[in-house]
Design a protein around this motif. Structure first.
Motif, PDB file in Angstrom:
ATOM      1  N   THR A 109      16.343  28.996  -1.309  1.00 52.50           N
ATOM      2  CA  THR A 109      15.056  28.430  -1.633  1.00 52.50           C
ATOM      3  C   THR A 109      14.250  27.844  -0.590  1.00 52.50           C
ATOM      4  N   ARG A 110      13.062  28.414  -0.393  1.00 47.06           N
ATOM      5  CA  ARG A 110      11.991  28.167   0.809  1.00 47.06           C
ATOM      6  C   ARG A 110      10.944  27.338   0.348  1.00 47.06           C
ATOM      7  N   TYR A 111      10.868  26.268   1.258  1.00 44.64           N
ATOM      8  CA  TYR A 111       9.728  25.134   0.783  1.00 44.64           C
ATOM      9  C   TYR A 111       8.640  25.102   2.011  1.00 44.64           C
ATOM     10  N   PHE A 112       7.455  24.940   1.673  1.00 43.83           N
ATOM     11  CA  PHE A 112       6.289  24.471   2.860  1.00 43.83           C
ATOM     12  C   PHE A 112       6.108  23.153   2.558  1.00 43.83           C
ATOM     13  N   VAL A 113       6.316  22.335   3.687  1.00 46.68           N
ATOM     14  CA  VAL A 113       6.072  21.028   3.742  1.00 46.68           C
ATOM     15  C   VAL A 113       4.743  20.828   4.301  1.00 46.68           C
ATOM     16  N   ALA A 114       3.746  20.584   3.513  1.00 49.47           N
ATOM     17  CA  ALA A 114       2.299  20.621   4.067  1.00 49.47           C
ATOM     18  C   ALA A 114       2.012  19.211   4.669  1.00 49.47           C
ATOM     19  N   ASP A 115       3.159  18.294   4.890  1.00 52.06           N
ATOM     20  CA  ASP A 115       2.726  17.200   5.511  1.00 52.06           C
ATOM     21  C   ASP A 115       2.002  17.253   7.031  1.00 52.06           C
ATOM     22  N   GLY A 116       2.690  18.069   7.705  1.00 51.34           N
ATOM     23  CA  GLY A 116       2.204  18.085   9.208  1.00 51.34           C
ATOM     24  C   GLY A 116       0.794  18.609   9.189  1.00 51.34           C
TER      25      GLY A 116
ATOM     26  N   VAL B  97       5.211  16.674  13.987  1.00 52.34           N
ATOM     27  CA  VAL B  97       5.652  15.419  13.518  1.00 52.34           C
ATOM     28  C   VAL B  97       5.691  15.468  11.911  1.00 52.34           C
ATOM     29  N   GLY B  98       4.654  15.684  11.282  1.00 51.21           N
ATOM     30  CA  GLY B  98       4.500  15.601  10.048  1.00 51.21           C
ATOM     31  C   GLY B  98       5.376  16.598   9.332  1.00 51.21           C
ATOM     32  N   SER B  99       5.674  17.786  10.043  1.00 54.31           N
ATOM     33  CA  SER B  99       6.639  18.777   9.249  1.00 54.31           C
ATOM     34  C   SER B  99       7.988  18.336   9.213  1.00 54.31           C
ATOM     35  N   PHE B 100       8.576  17.615  10.332  1.00 55.37           N
ATOM     36  CA  PHE B 100       9.962  17.071  10.559  1.00 55.37           C
ATOM     37  C   PHE B 100      10.130  15.703   9.685  1.00 55.37           C
ATOM     38  N   LEU B 101       9.016  14.988   9.614  1.00 57.48           N
ATOM     39  CA  LEU B 101       9.292  13.645   9.261  1.00 57.48           C
ATOM     40  C   LEU B 101       8.933  13.236   7.680  1.00 57.48           C
ATOM     41  N   HIS B 102       8.226  14.312   7.134  1.00 60.37           N
ATOM     42  CA  HIS B 102       7.688  14.315   5.917  1.00 60.37           C
ATOM     43  C   HIS B 102       7.311  13.081   5.317  1.00 60.37           C
ATOM     44  N   PRO B 103       6.071  12.333   5.931  1.00 61.86           N
ATOM     45  CA  PRO B 103       5.458  11.183   5.617  1.00 61.86           C
ATOM     46  C   PRO B 103       4.981  10.918   4.110  1.00 61.86           C
ATOM     47  N   PHE B 104       4.393  12.172   3.510  1.00 59.98           N
ATOM     48  CA  PHE B 104       3.648  12.091   2.215  1.00 59.98           C
ATOM     49  C   PHE B 104       4.818  12.672   1.237  1.00 59.98           C
ATOM     50  N   ASN B 105       6.123  13.460   1.658  1.00 55.87           N
ATOM     51  CA  ASN B 105       6.752  13.990   0.873  1.00 55.87           C
ATOM     52  C   ASN B 105       6.240  15.181  -0.282  1.00 55.87           C
ATOM     53  N   LEU B 106       5.240  15.913   0.220  1.00 55.13           N
ATOM     54  CA  LEU B 106       4.760  17.222  -0.411  1.00 55.13           C
ATOM     55  C   LEU B 106       5.289  18.153  -0.080  1.00 55.13           C
ATOM     56  N   HIS B 107       5.718  19.070  -0.857  1.00 58.12           N
ATOM     57  CA  HIS B 107       6.210  20.361  -0.563  1.00 58.12           C
ATOM     58  C   HIS B 107       6.438  21.189  -1.838  1.00 58.12           C
ATOM     59  N   TRP B 108       5.923  22.693  -1.349  1.00 58.80           N
ATOM     60  CA  TRP B 108       5.847  23.731  -2.745  1.00 58.80           C
ATOM     61  C   TRP B 108       6.759  24.551  -2.338  1.00 58.80           C
ATOM     62  N   ALA B 109       7.419  25.253  -3.330  1.00 53.27           N
ATOM     63  CA  ALA B 109       8.433  26.544  -3.353  1.00 53.27           C
ATOM     64  C   ALA B 109       7.713  27.641  -3.320  1.00 53.27           C
ATOM     65  N   THR B 110       8.228  28.494  -2.205  1.00 52.79           N
ATOM     66  CA  THR B 110       7.592  29.619  -2.240  1.00 52.79           C
ATOM     67  C   THR B 110       8.685  30.863  -2.378  1.00 52.79           C
ATOM     68  N   THR B 111       8.372  32.082  -2.619  1.00 50.18           N
ATOM     69  CA  THR B 111       9.025  33.311  -3.051  1.00 50.18           C
ATOM     70  C   THR B 111       9.777  33.739  -1.862  1.00 50.18           C
ATOM     71  N   THR B 112      11.098  34.218  -2.082  1.00 46.88           N
ATOM     72  CA  THR B 112      11.796  34.809  -1.106  1.00 46.88           C
ATOM     73  C   THR B 112      12.453  35.996  -1.532  1.00 46.88           C
ATOM     74  N   ALA B 113      12.919  36.851  -0.698  1.00 51.13           N
ATOM     75  CA  ALA B 113      13.514  38.205  -1.098  1.00 51.13           C
ATOM     76  C   ALA B 113      15.039  37.810  -1.408  1.00 51.13           C
ATOM     77  N   ASP B 114      15.635  36.824  -0.865  1.00 52.07           N
ATOM     78  CA  ASP B 114      16.925  36.616  -0.943  1.00 52.07           C
ATOM     79  C   ASP B 114      17.089  35.531  -2.020  1.00 52.07           C
ATOM     80  N   SER B 115      17.793  35.995  -3.163  1.00 55.97           N
ATOM     81  CA  SER B 115      18.015  35.199  -4.564  1.00 55.97           C
ATOM     82  C   SER B 115      18.681  33.760  -4.077  1.00 55.97           C
ATOM     83  N   GLY B 116      19.604  33.622  -2.875  1.00 55.41           N
ATOM     84  CA  GLY B 116      20.510  32.540  -2.709  1.00 55.41           C
ATOM     85  C   GLY B 116      19.949  31.582  -1.979  1.00 55.41           C
TER      86      GLY B 116
END
Length: 98
Positions: free
Chosen positions: A41-48, A20-39
Motif C-alpha cells: 500500500t502506498r500513501y502520500f503524506v501531504a503534511d510537508g 520535515v513535514g513528510s517525516f514527522l506527520h504533524p497533521f496526520n493526513l495521508h491518502w492511499a494511492t494505487t500501485t501495480a504491486d498488490s502486496g
C-alpha cells in the motif's frame, strides 16, 4: 546577487519544511494511492506540502504588506523548484508492505 541568495534561502526553507513535514506527520493526513504491486500500500503524506504552502502564503502576505511585490516572482520560483525537487526525491510517499 542579493535576490539570488534570498531566493536560494527561501528554496532551502521550503524544501526543509517539505521534508520535515513528510517525516514527522504533524497533521496526520495521508491518502492511499494505487500501485501495480498488490502486496503493498502506498500513501502520500501531504503534511510537508501543506507546511511549505503555508510558509509560501505567509511570505506572499508579508511581501504584499510591505509593498514589495517585485520579489514575488522569485518567491514563486523558489516554491515551485522546491516542490518539484521534493516530488523528485519522493518526499511524502510512504510504501507499506502487507
Amino acid at each position: 546577487m542579493k535576490k539570488v541568495l534570498v531566493t536560494f534561502a527561501q528554496f532551502l526553507l521550503f524544501l526543509l519544511a517539505f521534508a520535515v513535514g513528510s517525516f514527522l506527520h504533524p497533521f496526520n493526513l495521508h491518502w492511499a494511492t494505487t500501485t501495480a504491486d498488490s502486496g503493498a500500500t502506498r500513501y502520500f503524506v501531504a503534511d510537508g506540502l501543506l507546511l511549505s504552502l503555508g510558509i509560501f502564503v505567509a511570505f506572499l502576505a508579508i511581501q504584499a504588506i510591505r509593498k514589495r511585490t517585485c520579489d514575488t516572482p522569485w518567491t514563486i520560483v523558489a516554491f515551485l523548484l522546491s516542490t518539484a525537487i521534493g516530488y523528485a526525491i519522493k518526499l511524502g510517499f510512504v510504501t507499506r508492505e502487507l
